[in-house]
Design an enzyme around this catalytic site. Structure first.
Site, mmCIF file in Angstrom:
data_model
loop_
_atom_site.group_PDB
_atom_site.id
_atom_site.type_symbol
_atom_site.label_atom_id
_atom_site.label_comp_id
_atom_site.label_asym_id
_atom_site.label_seq_id
_atom_site.Cartn_x
_atom_site.Cartn_y
_atom_site.Cartn_z
ATOM 1 N N GLY A 6 0.773 -1.231 0.000
ATOM 2 C CA GLY A 6 0.000 0.000 0.000
ATOM 3 C C GLY A 6 0.803 1.279 0.000
ATOM 4 N N GLY A 7 2.122 1.175 0.227
ATOM 5 C CA GLY A 7 2.931 2.375 0.408
ATOM 6 C C GLY A 7 3.461 2.970 -0.886
ATOM 7 N N LYS A 67 5.721 2.060 -3.950
ATOM 8 C CA LYS A 67 7.058 1.633 -3.537
ATOM 9 C C LYS A 67 7.383 0.239 -4.068
ATOM 10 C CE LYS A 67 10.060 1.271 0.504
ATOM 11 N NZ LYS A 67 10.130 1.290 1.987
ATOM 12 N N HIS A 126 -1.744 -1.417 8.210
ATOM 13 C CA HIS A 126 -1.848 -2.766 7.635
ATOM 14 C C HIS A 126 -2.674 -3.732 8.481
ATOM 15 C CE1 HIS A 126 1.460 -3.466 10.412
ATOM 16 N NE2 HIS A 126 2.271 -2.723 9.696
ATOM 17 N N ASP A 138 8.369 -4.591 0.926
ATOM 18 C CA ASP A 138 9.730 -4.040 0.910
ATOM 19 C C ASP A 138 10.690 -4.778 1.835
ATOM 20 O OD1 ASP A 138 8.904 -3.185 3.402
ATOM 21 O OD2 ASP A 138 9.204 -1.040 3.021
ATOM 22 N N LYS A 176 13.875 0.754 3.762
ATOM 23 C CA LYS A 176 13.103 1.926 4.184
ATOM 24 C C LYS A 176 13.813 3.227 3.828
ATOM 25 C CE LYS A 176 10.024 -0.637 6.351
ATOM 26 N NZ LYS A 176 8.659 -0.816 5.792
#
Length: 495
Positions: free
Chosen positions: A107-108, A119, A207, A237, A383
């Site tokens: 979702g990011g 991402k 999440h 990720d 990140k």
């Protein structure tokens, strides 16, 4: 700006009503009437979820009173990964994999590192992105063992369209790929605790929404009908979150003497270091395993929570869940997720509260949850550009989409890398490194200020490079820096 909301601001005996005012409900209904029917239904569903979370937020227990109940989890509730590896796998590995579904949280956005769009589609290495590596891993499993492991992506309204377009290139891969979209919630005005309904301010719900949204999608019923039993959830990720056959086998193990004690929720944890002391930790409250996030810690106990000696493990967000147990709990509305209240200042200056939930906090809702202390290699998140530098380097080699630590490195630990603000975006990394240095023998790297690197630089031991304000440092091509401090005048000092 974000921060923890202290005891005086939230908790029991709140002066705020748990029911939203009629005027807010009418304003929301007016908003829905002006929205296209399909989107209006999505917003209506999200609003219902938000109302439940809002009531829980207003009614929730004071953090201080929760803190007083905290105990360390009993040793038997957290298994050593090595003990799982000692148990033999079945000769027919495909029989394990046929029970598995892999779900990635997608979702990011990549905006934190200056990359537009999802991402999960960010280029990581060799022109492959996170989604590419995930597909390669599952494709390898299915081809090697003749299995049919499906992939599920939990997208957000911000990533769904581009992700759907990207999925077209996998149309000929031997993988069934499913998607669903998780919810958005309105923020709260800090002072009034009332929602800010303008849609441009709605944010992702965290999440923890994966369970409700997955259930709403109908995929749980589909997978159970196909004979699937275990759902493996992880962040897209986290390049270390690959399918582990030993953990899968443990989740499918049935104790014939005590069949009711079969594990229905397993959280991968790993040893904490100072670099990840803010990660959520497993605790026990009233005899139940729970996940404690830093946002839930009272200000006077934050230092205790950050202590690696006190809280020795943290949640990797690699979660293994029984699909049948999940179906039962969601139908009974029995999954309790702790509310995480984050304060934030919007660009326009509004002081708001964001209500979120974490997927790991569902551990307290299952009957037989456990943790497993896994090697650090299963936690390889990207990140920051510091993380990206390492996964692009020769520290790892690729094997069927998996990142494997190179054999030349003498230790299993990975280097600690701290790149300054001049390196905060992916574009900065591309400009300031002609190519990625050799870091196989690196222990620690700190770079601060206006620094650039030539080709084929080798970094060993502990290296600190600091360009003071107004100074510029260029590390020449072919340089070998071992246990050096490089200052603004390019002097090399042993340390």
């Amino acid at each position: 700006m974000a921060g923890f909301l202290c005891d005086s601001e939230i908790g029991c005996h709140s002066p705020f009503c748990t029911e939203l005012p009629v005027s807010i409900e009418m304003e929301m209904e007016s908003l829905l009437e002006k929205t296209a029917p399909e989107e209006a239904q999505v917003l209506r569903d999200d609003w219902k979820k938000f109302q439940q979370l809002y009531k829980q937020f207003i009614q929730r227990e004071r953090p201080t009173s929760v803190w007083e109940k905290i105990c360390k989890p009993p040793a038997e509730t957290i298994q050593a990964y090595e003990s799982l590896c000692m148990k033999p796998l079945p000769t027919d590995v495909s029989s394990l994999l046929e029970k598995l579904v892999v779900l990635k949280l997608n979702g990011g956005l990549g905006t934190y590192m200056g990359v537009p769009g999802p991402k999960g589609l960010m280029n990581i290495r060799d022109k492959n992105n996170f989604l590419d590596f995930t597909v390669q891993q599952i494709e390898h499993l299915n081809q090697t063992y003749g299995s049919d492991v499906p992939l599920v992506l939990m997208n957000s309204p911000f990533t769904d369209e581009e992700t759907q377009q990207s999925l077209q290139k996998y149309s000929k891969c031997p993988i069934h790929i499913h998607t669903f979209v998780h919810s958005r919630f309105p923020p709260l005005h800090k002072d009034t605790r009332l929602p800010m309904l303008s849609l441009e301010n709605w944010f992702l719900s965290g999440h923890g929404d994966v369970y409700a949204s997955l259930c709403h999608s109908g995929l749980i019923e589909l997978f159970l009908a196909q004979g699937k039993e275990i759902l493996f959830i992880s962040n897209i990720d986290n390049l270390g979150a690959t399918v582990d056959l030993h953990i899968l086998s443990e989740m499918l193990h049935r104790d014939l003497q005590n069949p009711e004690t079969t594990c229905d929720f397993l959280m991968e944890v790993t040893d904490r270091t100072q670099a990840d002391s803010k990660g959520g930790s497993l605790i026990e409250i009233d005899g139940k395993l729970r996940l404690l996030e830093i946002a839930q810690v009272p200000p006077e106990h934050v230092e205790d929570f950050l202590s690696v000696s006190e809280f020795k493990i943290f949640n990797t967000n690699n979660l293994w869940v029984s699909l049948k147990a999940l179906q039962i709990l969601t139908k009974q509305d029995s999954i309790h997720l702790e509310v995480i209240a984050n304060r934030q200042i919007l660009p326009g200056g509004q002081d708001i509260i964001r209500l979120e939930t974490a997927a790991g906090s569902a551990i307290g809702s299952f009957s037989h949850p456990r943790g497993v202390n896994v090697p650090r290699s299963r936690f390889l998140p990207v990140k920051t550009t510091s993380d990206l530098l390492l996964v692009k380097s020769n520290l790892y080699h690729l094997c069927n989409g998996s990142f494997i630590l190179c054999e030349e490195r003498e230790f299993d630990t990975i280097p600690l890398v701290k790149l300054g603000t001049h390196f905060s975006k992916v574009r900065d990394l591309q400009i300031r490194f002609e190519n990625i240095p050799n870091v196989v023998e690196l222990d620690h790297l700190t770079v601060s200020g206006d620094v650039t690197f030539g080709k084929d630089v080798v970094l060993k031991g502990s290296v600190i490079i600091i360009a003071n304000h107004g100074c510029k440092i260029t590390i020449p091509s072919g340089s070998v820096l071992e246990n050096k401090v490089v200052s603004g005048n390019l002097s090399l000092l042993d340390h």
